[in-house]
Design a protein around this motif. Structure first.
Motif, mmCIF file in Angstrom:
data_model
loop_
_atom_site.group_PDB
_atom_site.id
_atom_site.type_symbol
_atom_site.label_atom_id
_atom_site.label_comp_id
_atom_site.label_asym_id
_atom_site.label_seq_id
_atom_site.Cartn_x
_atom_site.Cartn_y
_atom_site.Cartn_z
ATOM 1 N N ASN A 133 89.069 116.650 88.745
ATOM 2 C CA ASN A 133 88.492 115.587 87.544
ATOM 3 C C ASN A 133 87.630 116.236 86.307
ATOM 4 O OD1 ASN A 133 86.244 115.899 89.132
ATOM 5 N ND2 ASN A 133 85.877 113.705 88.869
ATOM 6 N N ASP A 136 87.645 114.756 83.007
ATOM 7 C CA ASP A 136 87.141 113.472 82.638
ATOM 8 C C ASP A 136 85.598 113.387 82.440
ATOM 9 O OD1 ASP A 136 89.446 112.336 83.572
ATOM 10 O OD2 ASP A 136 88.824 112.219 85.450
ATOM 11 N N TYR A 137 84.938 114.411 82.240
ATOM 12 C CA TYR A 137 83.579 114.492 81.780
ATOM 13 C C TYR A 137 83.295 114.691 80.601
ATOM 14 C CZ TYR A 137 81.928 114.710 86.798
ATOM 15 O OH TYR A 137 81.706 114.482 88.278
ATOM 16 N N ASN A 149 81.176 112.244 78.382
ATOM 17 C CA ASN A 149 81.995 110.971 78.497
ATOM 18 C C ASN A 149 81.095 109.818 78.590
ATOM 19 O OD1 ASN A 149 83.632 108.903 78.780
ATOM 20 N ND2 ASN A 149 85.045 110.148 79.974
ATOM 21 N N THR A 217 93.218 120.218 76.091
ATOM 22 C CA THR A 217 92.757 118.831 76.524
ATOM 23 C C THR A 217 92.355 117.901 75.314
ATOM 24 O OG1 THR A 217 91.840 119.651 78.518
ATOM 25 C CG2 THR A 217 90.842 117.637 77.769
ATOM 26 N N HIS A 221 93.765 114.257 74.644
ATOM 27 C CA HIS A 221 93.068 112.978 74.573
ATOM 28 C C HIS A 221 93.560 112.449 73.019
ATOM 29 C CE1 HIS A 221 89.423 114.199 76.994
ATOM 30 N NE2 HIS A 221 90.520 114.077 77.779
#
Length: 240
Positions: A133, A136-137, A149, A217, A221
């Motif tokens: 994950n 996600d940070y 995040n 990434t 996004h």
């Protein structure tokens, strides 16, 4: 930061043989790694599984002329026993011969913080690309900066900020490069219809000759739900 899915039993036989008899002191780890003469072949394994993206910054370091080195996620000096552990290795910018090309913008594995110049890396705080994950940070802003995040807990945000600082991921060079990509993507959005954006999202997100574009990434996004749909269709979701 993109999650790296390690290839089962990746690396060369020489690497595995060295790991069967690992070093146990920082001095031994440094000496044996310096004398290990199979680095180039192992770097090829790592780059292949990372689609040629730097493990921390997601920069295509080959396109920028700064090259790659084999990075120890847990530094040799902190965990000597993992010096030859393939699961602890990744490809990071820069090649050591090219550090002087961007003297004030060294990031990734060669950053001062990651090398432990000012003290050991706190692995309990450090976000590793081996974490499923890890992406996600972080969030990517239109000005090229990377931030924790805000949807995460304060503890998790603190880890993200610690990692950004340790790796120098907001150095001017990376900020400029990410801002350029963001502006290019916004230009695509302005010029094309929703149907056309499916084509452009595939261009931006799918690998060419097993190489992804820099800042995967960020691009993912940017395209949001569309990115998730088309990535799920790519070779049974191998890029997810």
């Amino acid at each position: 930061m993109r999650h790296i899915k390690k290839i089962n039993m990746g690396g060369t036989d020489r690497l595995h043989n060295q790991h069967h008899n690992p070093p146990y002191t920082p001095q031994e780890a440094t000496s044996r790694w310096q004398n290990f003469n199979d680095k180039l072949k192992n770097l090829e394994f790592l780059l292949h599984e990372q689609y040629y993206l730097c493990c921390y910054s997601e920069l295509r370091a080959d396109e920028e002329g700064i090259g790659y080195h084999i990075e120890h996620i847990e530094n040799k000096g902190q965990n000597p026993a993992k010096t030859f552990d393939y699961t602890n290795l990744a490809a990071s910018a820069f090649h050591s011969d090219n550090l002087k090309k961007l003297p004030n913008n060294v990031f990734g594995g060669h950053a001062v913080g990651k090398r432990g110049v000012n003290g050991a890396v706190d692995m309990n705080q450090f976000i590793s690309p081996l974490q499923a994950n890890c992406a996600d940070y972080f969030i990517y802003l239109s000005d090229g900066s990377i931030k924790p995040n805000a949807r995460l807990s304060q503890t998790e945000q603190d880890k993200a900020l610690y990692t950004i600082n340790i790796l120098n991921l907001n150095c001017p060079f990376l900020i400029t490069k990410r801002e350029e990509i963001y502006k290019e993507l916004e230009s695509l959005l302005d010029k094309h219809t929703d149907d056309e954006m499916v084509y452009w999202a595939e261009i931006e997100l799918f690998p060419i000759k097993h190489r992804l574009s820099s800042f995967f990434t960020l691009r993912r996004h940017f395209f949001g739900n569309l990115a998730e749909q088309i990535l799920a269709s790519y070779e049974n979701g191998t890029l997810l």
